[in-house]
Scaffold this active site. Structure first.
Site, short mmCIF file in Angstrom:
data_model
loop_
_atom_site.label_atom_id
_atom_site.label_comp_id
_atom_site.label_asym_id
_atom_site.label_seq_id
_atom_site.Cartn_x
_atom_site.Cartn_y
_atom_site.Cartn_z
N ASN A 211 -7.35 -4.95 -4.39
CA ASN A 211 -6.44 -3.96 -5.00
C ASN A 211 -5.07 -4.57 -5.20
OD1 ASN A 211 -4.84 -3.53 -2.54
ND2 ASN A 211 -6.77 -2.68 -1.76
N ASP A 280 -11.92 0.43 0.18
CA ASP A 280 -12.79 1.50 0.67
C ASP A 280 -14.27 1.10 0.57
OD1 ASP A 280 -10.78 3.27 1.32
OD2 ASP A 280 -10.58 3.94 -0.77
N LYS A 290 -22.59 -18.76 -6.28
CA LYS A 290 -21.94 -18.12 -7.43
C LYS A 290 -22.97 -17.46 -8.36
CE LYS A 290 -18.89 -19.04 -11.27
NZ LYS A 290 -18.41 -20.02 -12.21
N PRO A 307 -15.46 -0.10 6.88
CA PRO A 307 -15.08 0.72 8.05
C PRO A 307 -13.71 1.34 7.82
CG PRO A 307 -14.84 -1.62 8.54
CD PRO A 307 -15.53 -1.53 7.21
N ASP A 308 -13.51 2.56 8.33
CA ASP A 308 -12.21 3.22 8.24
C ASP A 308 -11.45 2.87 9.53
OD1 ASP A 308 -10.08 4.98 8.38
OD2 ASP A 308 -11.14 6.51 7.22
N ILE A 309 -10.53 1.94 9.40
CA ILE A 309 -9.87 1.40 10.60
C ILE A 309 -9.14 2.49 11.39
CG2 ILE A 309 -8.13 -0.25 11.43
CD1 ILE A 309 -8.93 -2.08 9.09
#
Ligand SMILES: Cc1cc2nc3c(=O)[nH]c(=O)nc-3n(C[C@H](O)[C@H](O)[C@H](O)COP(=O)(O)O)c2cc1C
Length: 406
Positions: A211, A280, A290, A307-309
């Site tokens: 991102n 996410d 590759k 994982p959602d830390i």
């Protein structure tokens, strides 16, 4: 030796006093401590030393005029005010101090001071009689009420031949005073863990999903926490930023790795500030070599949740650190942030609107709202560094409250 002002942006304002020649030395000594310097001069200051001197020393054009379309970009005084972490006026003339006290903004330097949200520091220099006068002392009292910091003049021989109080503070003492201003002790003895930057989720050995996070806000918070006296560990995804001095860096790539490193030190952490823009989703099964282009027009990647830390930390049994989350949202900012605050059992959440291109991700500016128990505070648009220091003040206060009230 550690440079005490590294990464600090200081605007040096010079006014028309005989000590204006000392501003060149101030510029050099601040640079020795690692500061980045820009300069602004009043018209009178330019009669004492030339802008060329300060331009050459600061390696930046000197800001001279408020209403000159040639030299000022639109709203230049606002931009300079936002750029600075601190504004130092040295020497400050009696006349400048009186204009500052009146809240005027009819020249560039007073306009910058009025527009600034950062700390403004004034180092007066004048004839002892000018300094002693009620008019000057009343003006000094007035500006002190506004939390403008004064570096009081020294006593001694004066250029006018008199002896008394009015000499510009010694340059080395000005530099020391400025360095100390960046150090508070609100987080002394605390272990702070900050995560920053994006994560990269591999598609194959050469490609990844990521991102736009630059890491600037997280790095600024790590630095501000260090300046507040904390021992800081920064777990960072890939960024191009220099690591702040005296901050321990742990470099990671993926969300899984960030979680693993976070869990490995969370036990010894007093305050966890999760600024990283963790992906996410990750590719379910990254290719080991590759992926080759074929005749196919489409390629499907199967994604699975990372994982959602913050959620993992909220589920920890036993000693949980004071936890601060960030919510980067593009819509329903406050509602979504409040939901995250509750669901992840956070102590504070910092909400920022990343749909506005002038703030957030790659910008140097940010504007946020902090939410917590009986707290809803909006910090107006300012540099990420200034904002980081303001956030650390709130975090330190709230963390202390949470300890006092269990
Ligand atoms: C030779 C000379 C030296 C001066 N030195 C000082 C000084 O040290 N401090 C001061 O407050 N004013 C001093 N002044 C007066 C200021 O230059 C004058 O008040 C000017 O308006 C200040 O403008 P500024 O505040 O916009 O820079 C001096 C004037 C002259 C002619």
């Amino acid at each position: 030796m550690t440079k005490r002002l590294s990464n600090k942006r200081i605007l040096l304002g010079v006014t028309g006093g005989i000590a204006a020649y000392k501003s060149a030395e101030i510029c050099r000594r601040l640079q020795d401590e690692g500061a980045e310097i820009r300069t602004a001069m009043t018209s009178a200051a330019q009669k004492f030393i030339t802008p060329l001197t300060l331009q050459a020393l600061s390696r930046n054009p000197v800001h001279l005029d408020l209403l000159d379309a040639q030299t000022e970009s639109a709203m230049g005084h606002i931009e300079v005010a936002r750029w600075a972490d601190l504004i130092l006026i040295a020497p400050a003339s009696a006349d400048f101090i009186s204009r500052l006290a009146q809240g005027r903004s009819d020249d560039l330097l007073t306009a910058i001071c009025l527009a600034a949200d950062c700390k403004v520091v004034v180092a007066p220099s004048m004839n002892r009689s000018m300094w002693e006068k009620n008019a000057t002392q009343n003006n000094m009292g007035e500006i002190q009420k506004r939390k403008i910091k004064i570096l009081n003049p020294d006593e001694g021989d004066q250029a006018c031949g008199e002896v008394g109080v009015g000499r510009l503070m010694e340059v080395r003492n000005i530099v020391n005073a400025l360095s100390e201003m960046f150090e508070t002790h609100s987080l002394s003895g605390k272990q702070v863990l900050v995560t920053a930057g994006p994560t990269r989720e591999a598609i194959d050995p050469v490609r990844y999903i990521s991102n736009h996070s630059s890491g600037k806000q997280g790095y600024a918070i790590a630095e501000a926490a260090m300046e507040a006296g904390a021992a800081v560990t920064l777990i960072s995804g890939p960024t191009n930023l220099p690591v702040p001095a005296r901050v321990k860096i742990v470099n990671v790539e993926s969300a899984d790795e960030m979680l693993e490193k976070t869990l490995s030190i969370i036990e010894s952490t007093d305050i966890f500030i999760s600024v990283a823009a963790v992906a996410d989703f990750k590719v379910e099964s990254p290719a080991s070599s590759k992926i080759k282009k074929t005749g196919e027009l489409k390629l499907s990647l199967e994604l699975s949740k990372t994982p959602d830390i913050l959620l993992e930390i909220s589920k920890l049994n036993g000693r949980k650190p004071f936890t601060v989350g960030f919510a980067a949202e593009t819509e329903n900012l406050i509602k979504n942030a409040e939901k995250k605050l509750r669901e992840k059992d956070l102590d504070l959440i910092v909400a920022n609107n990343v749909s506005d291109p002038t703030i957030g991700f790659n910008s140097d500016l940010n504007e946020v709202t902090v939410l917590g128990h009986q707290l809803h505070k909006t910090f107006p648009k300012s540099s990420k560094k200034t904002l980081a220091r303001n956030l650390v003040v709130v975090i330190a206060e709230k963390c202390l409250d949470s300890i006092s009230y269990g």
